[in-house]
Scaffold this motif. Structure first.
Motif, PDB file in Angstrom:
ATOM      1  N   ALA A  97       0.823  -1.211   0.000  1.00  0.00           N
ATOM      2  CA  ALA A  97       0.000   0.000   0.000  1.00  0.00           C
ATOM      3  C   ALA A  97       0.857   1.261   0.000  1.00  0.00           C
ATOM      4  O   ALA A  97       0.490   2.267  -0.618  1.00  0.00           O
ATOM      5  CB  ALA A  97      -0.917  -0.016   1.221  1.00  0.00           C
ATOM      6  N   MET A  98       1.996   1.209   0.667  1.00  0.00           N
ATOM      7  CA  MET A  98       2.877   2.380   0.722  1.00  0.00           C
ATOM      8  C   MET A  98       3.456   2.706  -0.650  1.00  0.00           C
ATOM      9  O   MET A  98       3.479   3.863  -1.078  1.00  0.00           O
ATOM     10  CB  MET A  98       3.994   2.130   1.725  1.00  0.00           C
ATOM     11  CG  MET A  98       4.982   3.278   1.879  1.00  0.00           C
ATOM     12  SD  MET A  98       6.378   2.786   2.908  1.00  0.00           S
ATOM     13  CE  MET A  98       7.200   1.626   1.803  1.00  0.00           C
ATOM     14  N   VAL A  99       3.923   1.673  -1.362  1.00  0.00           N
ATOM     15  CA  VAL A  99       4.514   1.884  -2.685  1.00  0.00           C
ATOM     16  C   VAL A  99       3.489   2.450  -3.657  1.00  0.00           C
ATOM     17  O   VAL A  99       3.828   3.252  -4.538  1.00  0.00           O
ATOM     18  CB  VAL A  99       5.102   0.553  -3.208  1.00  0.00           C
ATOM     19  CG1 VAL A  99       5.477   0.660  -4.673  1.00  0.00           C
ATOM     20  CG2 VAL A  99       6.329   0.176  -2.388  1.00  0.00           C
ATOM     21  N   VAL A 133      -8.934  -3.913  -0.810  1.00  0.00           N
ATOM     22  CA  VAL A 133      -9.458  -5.130  -1.438  1.00  0.00           C
ATOM     23  C   VAL A 133      -8.336  -6.146  -1.654  1.00  0.00           C
ATOM     24  O   VAL A 133      -8.484  -7.345  -1.343  1.00  0.00           O
ATOM     25  CB  VAL A 133     -10.145  -4.796  -2.779  1.00  0.00           C
ATOM     26  CG1 VAL A 133     -10.474  -6.060  -3.550  1.00  0.00           C
ATOM     27  CG2 VAL A 133     -11.412  -3.984  -2.533  1.00  0.00           C
ATOM     28  N   VAL A 134      -7.206  -5.677  -2.182  1.00  0.00           N
ATOM     29  CA  VAL A 134      -6.067  -6.582  -2.398  1.00  0.00           C
ATOM     30  C   VAL A 134      -5.566  -7.137  -1.070  1.00  0.00           C
ATOM     31  O   VAL A 134      -5.252  -8.332  -0.955  1.00  0.00           O
ATOM     32  CB  VAL A 134      -4.938  -5.849  -3.150  1.00  0.00           C
ATOM     33  CG1 VAL A 134      -3.693  -6.720  -3.243  1.00  0.00           C
ATOM     34  CG2 VAL A 134      -5.402  -5.456  -4.549  1.00  0.00           C
ATOM     35  N   ALA A 135      -5.503  -6.283  -0.052  1.00  0.00           N
ATOM     36  CA  ALA A 135      -5.024  -6.726   1.259  1.00  0.00           C
ATOM     37  C   ALA A 135      -5.978  -7.731   1.893  1.00  0.00           C
ATOM     38  O   ALA A 135      -5.546  -8.695   2.532  1.00  0.00           O
ATOM     39  CB  ALA A 135      -4.838  -5.524   2.176  1.00  0.00           C
ATOM     40  N   PHE A 136      -7.287  -7.514   1.732  1.00  0.00           N
ATOM     41  CA  PHE A 136      -8.257  -8.469   2.284  1.00  0.00           C
ATOM     42  C   PHE A 136      -8.099  -9.842   1.636  1.00  0.00           C
ATOM     43  O   PHE A 136      -8.043 -10.866   2.325  1.00  0.00           O
ATOM     44  CB  PHE A 136      -9.678  -7.958   2.077  1.00  0.00           C
ATOM     45  CG  PHE A 136     -10.739  -8.945   2.484  1.00  0.00           C
ATOM     46  CD1 PHE A 136     -11.093  -9.094   3.813  1.00  0.00           C
ATOM     47  CD2 PHE A 136     -11.366  -9.744   1.536  1.00  0.00           C
ATOM     48  CE1 PHE A 136     -12.051 -10.021   4.200  1.00  0.00           C
ATOM     49  CE2 PHE A 136     -12.324 -10.666   1.905  1.00  0.00           C
ATOM     50  CZ  PHE A 136     -12.671 -10.801   3.242  1.00  0.00           C
ATOM     51  N   LEU A 137      -8.032  -9.856   0.307  1.00  0.00           N
ATOM     52  CA  LEU A 137      -7.880 -11.131  -0.394  1.00  0.00           C
ATOM     53  C   LEU A 137      -6.537 -11.780  -0.054  1.00  0.00           C
ATOM     54  O   LEU A 137      -6.464 -12.990   0.196  1.00  0.00           O
ATOM     55  CB  LEU A 137      -8.001 -10.912  -1.901  1.00  0.00           C
ATOM     56  CG  LEU A 137      -9.368 -10.401  -2.382  1.00  0.00           C
ATOM     57  CD1 LEU A 137      -9.324 -10.119  -3.877  1.00  0.00           C
ATOM     58  CD2 LEU A 137     -10.472 -11.393  -2.060  1.00  0.00           C
ATOM     59  N   GLY A 138      -5.479 -10.964  -0.044  1.00  0.00           N
ATOM     60  CA  GLY A 138      -4.168 -11.501   0.309  1.00  0.00           C
ATOM     61  C   GLY A 138      -4.130 -12.022   1.732  1.00  0.00           C
ATOM     62  O   GLY A 138      -3.586 -13.098   2.004  1.00  0.00           O
ATOM     63  N   ILE A 172      -8.690 -12.091   9.763  1.00  0.00           N
ATOM     64  CA  ILE A 172      -7.335 -11.728   9.336  1.00  0.00           C
ATOM     65  C   ILE A 172      -7.400 -10.888   8.062  1.00  0.00           C
ATOM     66  O   ILE A 172      -6.663  -9.901   7.913  1.00  0.00           O
ATOM     67  CB  ILE A 172      -6.487 -12.994   9.130  1.00  0.00           C
ATOM     68  CG1 ILE A 172      -6.248 -13.693  10.472  1.00  0.00           C
ATOM     69  CG2 ILE A 172      -5.149 -12.662   8.470  1.00  0.00           C
ATOM     70  CD1 ILE A 172      -5.631 -15.073  10.357  1.00  0.00           C
ATOM     71  N   GLY A 173      -8.283 -11.251   7.130  1.00  0.00           N
ATOM     72  CA  GLY A 173      -8.441 -10.458   5.924  1.00  0.00           C
ATOM     73  C   GLY A 173      -8.907  -9.046   6.224  1.00  0.00           C
ATOM     74  O   GLY A 173      -8.408  -8.071   5.646  1.00  0.00           O
ATOM     75  N   VAL A 179      -5.249  -2.312   7.793  1.00  0.00           N
ATOM     76  CA  VAL A 179      -3.839  -1.903   7.798  1.00  0.00           C
ATOM     77  C   VAL A 179      -3.481  -1.217   6.480  1.00  0.00           C
ATOM     78  O   VAL A 179      -2.730  -0.233   6.458  1.00  0.00           O
ATOM     79  CB  VAL A 179      -2.921  -3.123   8.046  1.00  0.00           C
ATOM     80  CG1 VAL A 179      -1.465  -2.787   7.747  1.00  0.00           C
ATOM     81  CG2 VAL A 179      -3.059  -3.596   9.485  1.00  0.00           C
ATOM     82  N   ALA A 180      -4.030  -1.714   5.372  1.00  0.00           N
ATOM     83  CA  ALA A 180      -3.773  -1.095   4.070  1.00  0.00           C
ATOM     84  C   ALA A 180      -4.314   0.331   4.027  1.00  0.00           C
ATOM     85  O   ALA A 180      -3.645   1.246   3.524  1.00  0.00           O
ATOM     86  CB  ALA A 180      -4.387  -1.937   2.959  1.00  0.00           C
ATOM     87  N   VAL A 181      -5.527   0.550   4.538  1.00  0.00           N
ATOM     88  CA  VAL A 181      -6.104   1.899   4.574  1.00  0.00           C
ATOM     89  C   VAL A 181      -5.271   2.801   5.469  1.00  0.00           C
ATOM     90  O   VAL A 181      -5.005   3.965   5.136  1.00  0.00           O
ATOM     91  CB  VAL A 181      -7.561   1.840   5.067  1.00  0.00           C
ATOM     92  CG1 VAL A 181      -8.140   3.244   5.196  1.00  0.00           C
ATOM     93  CG2 VAL A 181      -8.417   1.013   4.109  1.00  0.00           C
TER      94      VAL A 181
END
Length: 272
Positions: A97-99, A133-138, A172-173, A179-181
């Motif tokens: 998310a930072m990048v 969304v990517v972080a939840f799936l990951g 966990i998702g 955390v991504a937000v």
């Protein structure tokens, strides 16, 4: 237009662009989300971060479950090992998310993004949504793999319940998405990868480690109000938590909202 123009004494028919029925260019927030999704999927950093998180989860859960088996710890839900691994695997999501934010500031492409989407809150919200969304799936995939690895490593020292395990996978998702937000907000506030990573490492790992290392009920209570302290209570089953799971989610969400609003304030007040 059906009129003609004159140029150099000659009558020149106007150029016409044929209309394509049913074909529209997405705009507004949907267009911003589509743009951010395309940008994130077009770089290798996202895939590398997710693969690193997967590897970290596998190693950590195997180690954690093996230690619990060797030392004869009480039987616990197998999903707790995957929940415990989030303390490290969350940094794969942090970097991803930072990048997505700081790379545009380092290359200057953020100016183009803000020209295409002049309403700055849409740019930040789109980045946060795509990263979440990517972080939840990951995070859910991390949890599935971690649970499978831990089940073998526990070798009978863990319990398995389908409903409980599914709940932990989703928890966990959700935590990784928040955390991504949080990361997107901090990245917009700092605008530099080193600054953002320093803040997030201290908030998500450094400060909790110090508080728990020093010990004491008061310091533990402070840790329970930090993002990972609350998230750990939300993801783990059977632990003695000072509040409900719903309260834990709200605490993490409050941190993510505060970071998002701080990043939006900086984004609106400063030039790109």
């Amino acid at each position: 237009m059906n009129t003609t123009t004159t140029h150099g004494g000659r009558t020149v028919p106007p150029r016409t662009v044929p209309d394509t029925p049913g074909r529209r260019t997405p705009g507004g927030f949907a267009g911003a989300v589509a743009s951010e999704w395309t940008k994130l999927c077009s770089v290798r950093a996202a895939c590398l971060c997710l693969l690193a998180g997967l590897a970290i989860t596998g190693v950590f859960t195997f180690y954690s479950a093996s230690i619990a088996r060797i030392n004869g710890h009480p039987v616990q839900p197998v999903g707790n090992a995957a929940a415990a691994s989030a303390v490290i695997s969350q940094f794969a999501v942090v970097i991803l998310a930072m990048v997505a934010v700081t790379s545009e500031y380092s290359t200057g492409s953020v100016r183009a993004a803000l020209l295409w989407v002049p309403r700055r809150h849409r740019v930040q919200a789109a980045k946060a949504l795509v990263a979440a969304v990517v972080a939840f799936l990951g995070g859910a995939v991390f949890a599935v793999v971690g649970t499978a690895v831990a089940w073998g490593a526990f070798d009978g020292r863990a319990s398995f319940d389908a409903g409980t395990t599914l709940g932990q996978i989703l928890a966990i998702g959700v935590y990784q998405a928040l955390v991504a937000v949080l990361t997107v907000g901090v990245a917009f506030a700092t605008r530099h990868p080193a600054g953002a990573l320093s803040v997030l490492v201290m908030l998500l790992w450094g400060l909790p480690s110090v508080l728990l290392g020093l010990g004491g009920d008061r310091l533990a209570a402070v840790n329970d109000r930090l993002p990972h302290g609350a998230g750990d209570h939300f993801m783990r089953v059977g632990a003695d938590a000072p509040y409900t799971s719903a309260t834990a989610v709200l605490i993490v969400a409050a941190w993510a909202t505060a970071a998002h609003l701080t990043g939006l304030y900086v984004l609106r007040r400063r030039d790109a």
